[in-house]
Design a protein around this motif. Sequence first.
Motif, PDB file in Angstrom:
ATOM      1  N   ARG A 129       0.827  -1.212   0.000  1.00 44.16           N
ATOM      2  CA  ARG A 129       0.000   0.000   0.000  1.00 44.16           C
ATOM      3  C   ARG A 129       0.860   1.262   0.000  1.00 44.16           C
ATOM      4  O   ARG A 129       0.536   2.242  -0.668  1.00 44.16           O
ATOM      5  N   MET A 130       1.950   1.243   0.765  1.00 40.82           N
ATOM      6  CA  MET A 130       2.848   2.408   0.792  1.00 40.82           C
ATOM      7  C   MET A 130       3.496   2.615  -0.575  1.00 40.82           C
ATOM      8  O   MET A 130       3.661   3.752  -1.028  1.00 40.82           O
ATOM      9  N   GLY A 131       3.866   1.533  -1.253  1.00 37.05           N
ATOM     10  CA  GLY A 131       4.443   1.639  -2.589  1.00 37.05           C
ATOM     11  C   GLY A 131       3.462   2.229  -3.579  1.00 37.05           C
ATOM     12  O   GLY A 131       3.816   3.104  -4.382  1.00 37.05           O
ATOM     13  N   VAL A 132       2.218   1.780  -3.538  1.00 31.82           N
ATOM     14  CA  VAL A 132       1.185   2.305  -4.434  1.00 31.82           C
ATOM     15  C   VAL A 132       0.929   3.783  -4.128  1.00 31.82           C
ATOM     16  O   VAL A 132       0.810   4.603  -5.044  1.00 31.82           O
ATOM     17  N   ALA A 133       0.889   4.128  -2.849  1.00 33.13           N
ATOM     18  CA  ALA A 133       0.673   5.527  -2.468  1.00 33.13           C
ATOM     19  C   ALA A 133       1.824   6.399  -2.976  1.00 33.13           C
ATOM     20  O   ALA A 133       1.607   7.507  -3.479  1.00 33.13           O
ATOM     21  N   GLY A 134       3.051   5.915  -2.877  1.00 30.81           N
ATOM     22  CA  GLY A 134       4.202   6.653  -3.392  1.00 30.81           C
ATOM     23  C   GLY A 134       4.121   6.851  -4.891  1.00 30.81           C
ATOM     24  O   GLY A 134       4.427   7.933  -5.409  1.00 30.81           O
ATOM     25  N   LEU A 135       3.697   5.824  -5.617  1.00 27.75           N
ATOM     26  CA  LEU A 135       3.547   5.910  -7.067  1.00 27.75           C
ATOM     27  C   LEU A 135       2.470   6.939  -7.444  1.00 27.75           C
ATOM     28  O   LEU A 135       2.660   7.746  -8.346  1.00 27.75           O
ATOM     29  N   VAL A 136       1.352   6.928  -6.734  1.00 26.34           N
ATOM     30  CA  VAL A 136       0.287   7.894  -6.987  1.00 26.34           C
ATOM     31  C   VAL A 136       0.793   9.313  -6.732  1.00 26.34           C
ATOM     32  O   VAL A 136       0.531  10.232  -7.520  1.00 26.34           O
ATOM     33  N   LEU A 137       1.540   9.503  -5.636  1.00 22.83           N
ATOM     34  CA  LEU A 137       2.085  10.836  -5.352  1.00 22.83           C
ATOM     35  C   LEU A 137       3.063  11.278  -6.439  1.00 22.83           C
ATOM     36  O   LEU A 137       3.079  12.451  -6.826  1.00 22.83           O
ATOM     37  N   ILE A 139       3.005  10.415  -9.632  1.00 23.54           N
ATOM     38  CA  ILE A 139       2.190  10.761 -10.803  1.00 23.54           C
ATOM     39  C   ILE A 139       1.551  12.138 -10.611  1.00 23.54           C
ATOM     40  O   ILE A 139       1.546  12.963 -11.527  1.00 23.54           O
ATOM     41  N   LEU A 140       1.021  12.400  -9.419  1.00 26.45           N
ATOM     42  CA  LEU A 140       0.428  13.707  -9.144  1.00 26.45           C
ATOM     43  C   LEU A 140       1.465  14.822  -9.243  1.00 26.45           C
ATOM     44  O   LEU A 140       1.172  15.914  -9.739  1.00 26.45           O
ATOM     45  N   LEU A 141       2.684  14.571  -8.782  1.00 30.03           N
ATOM     46  CA  LEU A 141       3.760  15.549  -8.876  1.00 30.03           C
ATOM     47  C   LEU A 141       4.086  15.862 -10.335  1.00 30.03           C
ATOM     48  O   LEU A 141       4.271  17.019 -10.701  1.00 30.03           O
TER      49      LEU A 141
END
Length: 165
Positions: A129-137, A139-141
């Motif tokens: 979950r932390m890895g997916v959250a990092g990937l989403v962040l 992409i947003l950046l």
Amino acid sequence: MHTESGGSLPDVTICAEPGPVIFQGSFVTVVCSKSGDYDTVRLEKDGSIFMEKDSEPSMREDRFHIGPVNKTITGHYHCFYRKGNTWSNRSEKLELKVIKEHVTQVPAPGPTMTSGTVIKVYTLEISVRMGVAGLVLLILLVILTEACCNHEEHHRLKCQNTVNR
């Protein structure tokens, strides 16, 4: 003296959480499970009463929280339940060992799920979950940076058009 009730199979089980080998200074929970309704649960260590308390009739297990532990906790434990003057069968022996160094316990073969396994599963799940959250962040950046650059380009072109008029 303990009076046996019922058949030849014990109706009381005992186990330790997180396990029977405990690191000195940590905590252990001895879990006594029952298959009948009893008033009192007793935890014995090496043949002597160690702890005793009222048992919840609606619950199928009683927990004894012990700790922080030291070498004096090492020993052989049994659970008993009492209803009136009648005692349940004695649980099998649980041997608790307190050690100074951390030892990794090898799980028994078969499809067992220990609290250590559950912790490992949760840890893996959290890591994913932390890895997916990092990937989403990330992409947003990238999207935010692109939007900022487009806005600056648009603003620069608008200023140039105004000057050229």
